[in-house]
Design an enzyme around this catalytic site. Structure first.
Site, PDB file in Angstrom:
ATOM      1  CG  HIS A 184      -2.138  -0.866   1.054  1.00 17.29           C
ATOM      2  ND1 HIS A 184      -2.077  -2.237   1.117  1.00 17.29           N
ATOM      3  CD2 HIS A 184      -3.434  -0.560   0.793  1.00 17.29           C
ATOM      4  CE1 HIS A 184      -3.295  -2.742   0.932  1.00 17.29           C
ATOM      5  NE2 HIS A 184      -4.137  -1.742   0.722  1.00 17.29           N
ATOM      6  CG  HIS A 226       2.891  -3.069   6.610  1.00 15.97           C
ATOM      7  ND1 HIS A 226       3.653  -3.937   5.867  1.00 15.97           N
ATOM      8  CD2 HIS A 226       1.734  -2.917   5.938  1.00 15.97           C
ATOM      9  CE1 HIS A 226       2.976  -4.305   4.791  1.00 15.97           C
ATOM     10  NE2 HIS A 226       1.799  -3.699   4.810  1.00 15.97           N
TER      11      HIS A 226
HETATM   12  C1  LIG Z   1      -6.384  -6.469 -13.932  1.00 19.33           C
HETATM   13  C2  LIG Z   1      -5.016  -6.760 -14.450  1.00 19.33           C
HETATM   14  C3  LIG Z   1      -4.578  -6.092 -15.680  1.00 19.33           C
HETATM   15  C4  LIG Z   1      -4.183  -7.614 -13.818  1.00 19.33           C
HETATM   16  C5  LIG Z   1      -4.431  -8.252 -12.522  1.00 19.33           C
HETATM   17  C6  LIG Z   1      -3.102  -8.489 -11.876  1.00 19.33           C
HETATM   18  C7  LIG Z   1      -3.201  -8.968 -10.473  1.00 19.33           C
HETATM   19  C8  LIG Z   1      -2.513 -10.238 -10.131  1.00 19.33           C
HETATM   20  C9  LIG Z   1      -3.820  -8.273  -9.517  1.00 19.33           C
HETATM   21  C10 LIG Z   1      -3.885  -8.652  -8.063  1.00 19.33           C
HETATM   22  C11 LIG Z   1      -4.222  -7.471  -7.243  1.00 19.33           C
HETATM   23  C12 LIG Z   1      -4.073  -7.762  -5.785  1.00 19.33           C
HETATM   24  C13 LIG Z   1      -4.832  -8.864  -5.142  1.00 19.33           C
HETATM   25  C14 LIG Z   1      -3.231  -7.039  -5.064  1.00 19.33           C
HETATM   26  C15 LIG Z   1      -2.943  -7.241  -3.607  1.00 19.33           C
HETATM   27  C16 LIG Z   1      -2.877  -5.905  -2.940  1.00 19.33           C
HETATM   28  C17 LIG Z   1      -2.515  -6.089  -1.506  1.00 19.33           C
HETATM   29  C18 LIG Z   1      -3.469  -6.716  -0.598  1.00 19.33           C
HETATM   30  C19 LIG Z   1      -1.286  -5.710  -1.096  1.00 19.33           C
HETATM   31  C20 LIG Z   1      -0.786  -5.852   0.288  1.00 19.33           C
HETATM   32  O1  LIG Z   1      -0.483  -4.585   0.768  1.00 19.33           O
HETATM   33  P1  LIG Z   1       0.370  -4.418   2.089  1.00 19.33           P
HETATM   34  O2  LIG Z   1       0.442  -2.930   2.317  1.00 19.33           O
HETATM   35  O3  LIG Z   1      -0.350  -5.097   3.195  1.00 19.33           O
HETATM   36  O4  LIG Z   1       1.710  -5.006   1.810  1.00 19.33           O
END
Ligand SMILES: CC(C)=CCC/C(C)=C/CC/C(C)=C/CC/C(C)=C/COP(=O)(O)O
Length: 265
Positions: A184, A226
């Site tokens: 994020h 985090h």
């Molecule tokens: C729609 C297209 C073109 C592609 C899809 C690609 C793809 C694999 C998308 C997944 C998106 C997704 C589930 C992202 C996760 C985001 C997330 C929860 C990140 C964690 O954040 P953090 O701050 O806790 O590290």
């Protein structure tokens, strides 16, 4: 041990350091320590003329003098864990700021990958100008690059999320069980830098964009998702990713196929 034997043992450890060992630190070899040597004391026969002992495997050694960098990193890590725990005031419903948790989770969704990817794809499909399409195509490229780099680093570093985190996040990838760096925070820094550079916005809106990125980063620690260093590095990585995207900027000149393909949709 006391007496001449003990002193001799100490000197021999300092002076007969094996040539293969790290010269900057004195290593005490477990099998040569007084505890292990209890049976063979005193060392009357083991004089300085004796050949230096062969180096032992790494697991059999003990650093008596860790480097300055090691101490600095350990201290930073201790401060990081302590501060992150203190700031994790929305980590659970019963935490001191537990009532703010729904608001923090709303912020979490505002920086999630899925709304950003779907929003960009939607705007791309509605865009009727070449300039708009070019900017959106690069935003899509930036978001995908971000997902890839964060997943790669999370998979390599494998730092566990803080113990006080509740794993109740909206759609995650398998690497999202790890916390370094914060996805994020990278997205917040990347997207806000992107918006500030490619959208003409009034000053109050520009301030709002920066505030959003900052509060989103802070909310990751407050939610207990985090540690502070995950977010700090995430901001740095997201900021750097924008420089990469800017350097590789996709346009109808350097990526004509991409733009033609999109136009046929
Ligand atoms: C729609 C297209 C073109 C592609 C899809 C690609 C793809 C694999 C998308 C997944 C998106 C997704 C589930 C992202 C996760 C985001 C997330 C929860 C990140 C964690 O954040 P953090 O701050 O806790 O590290």
């Amino acid at each position: 041990g006391g007496g001449g034997g003990g002193r001799f043992e100490f000197q021999s450890l300092l002076s007969s350091r094996a040539p293969g060992l790290d010269p900057t630190c004195t290593r005490l070899r477990a099998s040569e320590s007084p505890v292990h040597r209890r049976g063979s004391f005193p060392l009357a026969g083991a004089g300085p003329s004796q050949a230096p002992p062969a180096p032992l495997p790494e697991e059999d050694r003990m650093d008596l003098n860790p480097s300055f960098l090691g101490i600095a990193l350990r201290s930073l890590l201790a401060i990081d864990l302590w501060l992150s725990k203190k700031l994790g005031v929305c980590a659970g419903e019963s935490s001191s700021w537990g009532s703010m948790r729904p608001l923090m989770k709303l912020l979490e969704i505002s920086g999630h990958g899925i709304p950003w990817l779907l929003g960009t794809l939607y705007c791309l499909s509605r865009s009727d100008s070449w300039a708009g399409r070019e900017v959106l195509m690069n935003l899509l490229f930036a978001l995908l690059l971000d997902l890839l780099l964060v997943a790669l680093i999370k998979g390599l570093v494998r730092r566990r999320r803080p113990a006080h985190n509740q794993m109740d996040m909206f759609v995650t990838l398998s690497v999202d069980k790890y916390s370094f760096p914060s996805g994020h925070a990278t997205r917040a820094a990347l997207v806000s830098r992107f918006i500030l550079n490619h959208l003409v916005l009034a000053i109050p809106l520009r301030v709002l964009v920066v505030l959003w990125a900052f509060i989103l980063g802070l909310s990751r620690v407050m939610l207990g998702r985090h540690n502070v260093t995950d977010v700090a590095f995430g901001f740095f990585l997201g900021y750097t990713q924008y420089s990469i995207v800017d350097y590789c900027w996709l346009s109808p000149h350097n990526a004509p196929v991409l733009f033609l393909l999109w136009n046929q949709q």
